[in-house]
Design an enzyme around this catalytic site. Structure first.
Site, PDB file in Angstrom:
ATOM      1  N   ASP A  77      10.397 -10.877   0.456  1.00  0.00           N
ATOM      2  CA  ASP A  77       9.150 -11.658   0.501  1.00  0.00           C
ATOM      3  C   ASP A  77       9.985 -13.000   1.304  1.00  0.00           C
ATOM      4  OD1 ASP A  77       7.060 -12.820  -0.087  1.00  0.00           O
ATOM      5  OD2 ASP A  77       6.559 -12.962  -1.630  1.00  0.00           O
ATOM      6  N   ASP A  80      10.904 -12.793   5.363  1.00  0.00           N
ATOM      7  CA  ASP A  80       9.797 -12.026   6.444  1.00  0.00           C
ATOM      8  C   ASP A  80       9.748 -13.629   6.801  1.00  0.00           C
ATOM      9  OD1 ASP A  80       8.577 -13.268   4.305  1.00  0.00           O
ATOM     10  OD2 ASP A  80       7.303 -11.167   3.901  1.00  0.00           O
ATOM     11  N   ARG A  85       9.120 -17.609  11.025  1.00  0.00           N
ATOM     12  CA  ARG A  85       9.268 -19.046  11.789  1.00  0.00           C
ATOM     13  C   ARG A  85      10.544 -18.960  13.056  1.00  0.00           C
ATOM     14  NH1 ARG A  85       7.182 -20.164   6.271  1.00  0.00           N
ATOM     15  NH2 ARG A  85       9.935 -19.874   5.510  1.00  0.00           N
ATOM     16  N   ASP A  98       1.335  -9.848   3.965  1.00  0.00           N
ATOM     17  CA  ASP A  98       2.441 -10.542   2.616  1.00  0.00           C
ATOM     18  C   ASP A  98       1.778 -10.813   1.433  1.00  0.00           C
ATOM     19  OD1 ASP A  98       4.922 -11.873   2.610  1.00  0.00           O
ATOM     20  OD2 ASP A  98       4.410 -13.941   1.894  1.00  0.00           O
ATOM     21  N   ASP A 102       2.694  -8.566  -2.115  1.00  0.00           N
ATOM     22  CA  ASP A 102       3.095  -9.256  -3.343  1.00  0.00           C
ATOM     23  C   ASP A 102       1.984  -8.727  -4.750  1.00  0.00           C
ATOM     24  OD1 ASP A 102       4.454 -10.491  -2.904  1.00  0.00           O
ATOM     25  OD2 ASP A 102       3.224 -12.845  -2.059  1.00  0.00           O
TER      26      ASP A 102
END
Length: 258
Positions: A77, A80, A85, A98, A102
């Site tokens: 997590d 990624d 970025r 994402d 989660d």
């Protein structure tokens, strides 16, 4: 096939509003050189789903495999977002993927904990509801106010949420500590041997119980943040409703007179 671009910008907003049919056509026609589904961070996101699925498969009978797979899925997590970025591959799809991963992964673990600790099933159900409700309302309030990301919270809206979302280390540590607490509860059902601490109050504790005790405070902080997030999002949505109703009354003086 050419598609007319019906996108337009909201006044005072920061998000371009795109017609849904136009968006579907763009996604269908995207080239392999710019296929957002195949962005590296999104591929990492898919791998997280696969790992979480395997962890759930082993959850009821192989705690070592389950913990390893679940832990890797959670650690990815943090990877990624860094990859997105670094490669210039940030996307709205990736951000939602994402968040959904989660929420679903944690909820599945909490469902298992509800069956492992039936006396606390209602408590775990409450945690699932709070997690989904706070994030859904926060995401929706971000959309209606024209924010490009649910993580772009200003300090004048909430200093707690601003610090939580704008400091990557804080975000990672709180999320990781929260998951560690739940994983330690899971392992407590499997590990029964005390670690043999010398203190009389700690002598009978197993190592998952020690981890649960130390990570409990992070879990508590995370759910306080969820409460704050839910409350602030509710106030934003009510404020938007009030502004729209006032605008409607100004546009229709007769309704104001009634």
């Amino acid at each position: 096939m050419s598609v007319k671009n019906p996108a337009h910008r909201r006044k005072g907003g920061s998000v371009e509003v795109v017609d849904s049919k136009y968006a579907v056509d763009l996604a269908t026609q995207q080239s392999y050189s710019e296929n957002i589904f195949l962005f590296v961070p999104n591929l990492i996101g898919y791998s997280r789903i696969v790992l979480a699925g395997l962890a759930l498969h082993y959850m009821s009978y192989h705690p070592k495999y389950c913990t390893l797979l679940y832990g890797i899925s959670c650690l990815l997590d943090a990877v990624d977002g860094q990859a997105a970025r670094a490669l210039g591959q940030t996307s709205k799809f990736g951000a939602v993927l994402d968040m959904v991963t989660d929420r679903c992964t944690t909820s599945c673990l909490l469902c298992y904990l509800s069956s492992a600790y039936p006396a606390y099933a209602l408590f775990f159900q409450f945690l699932i509801s709070l997690d989904f409700a706070s994030h859904y309302m926060h995401m929706y309030s971000s959309l209606v106010t024209g924010s490009r990301s649910h993580k772009l919270v200003t300090s004048d809206v909430s200093r707690i949420l601003w610090y939580y979302y704008n400091d990557s280390r804080t975000l990672f540590l709180i999320c990781a500590g929260n998951e560690l607490f739940f994983v330690s509860l899971y392992l407590m059902k499997w590990v029964k041997a005390p670690i043999g601490l010398t203190h009389p109050l700690l002598a009978r504790l197993t190592w998952p119980e020690v981890v649960a005790l130390t990570s409990f405070w992070v879990f508590l902080a995370k759910n306080i943040i969820n409460f704050v997030q839910l409350w602030k999002a509710s106030k934003i949505l009510v404020g938007v409703d009030l502004a729209e109703r006032a605008q409607a009354r100004e546009a229709n003086p007769r309704s104001k007179a009634k």
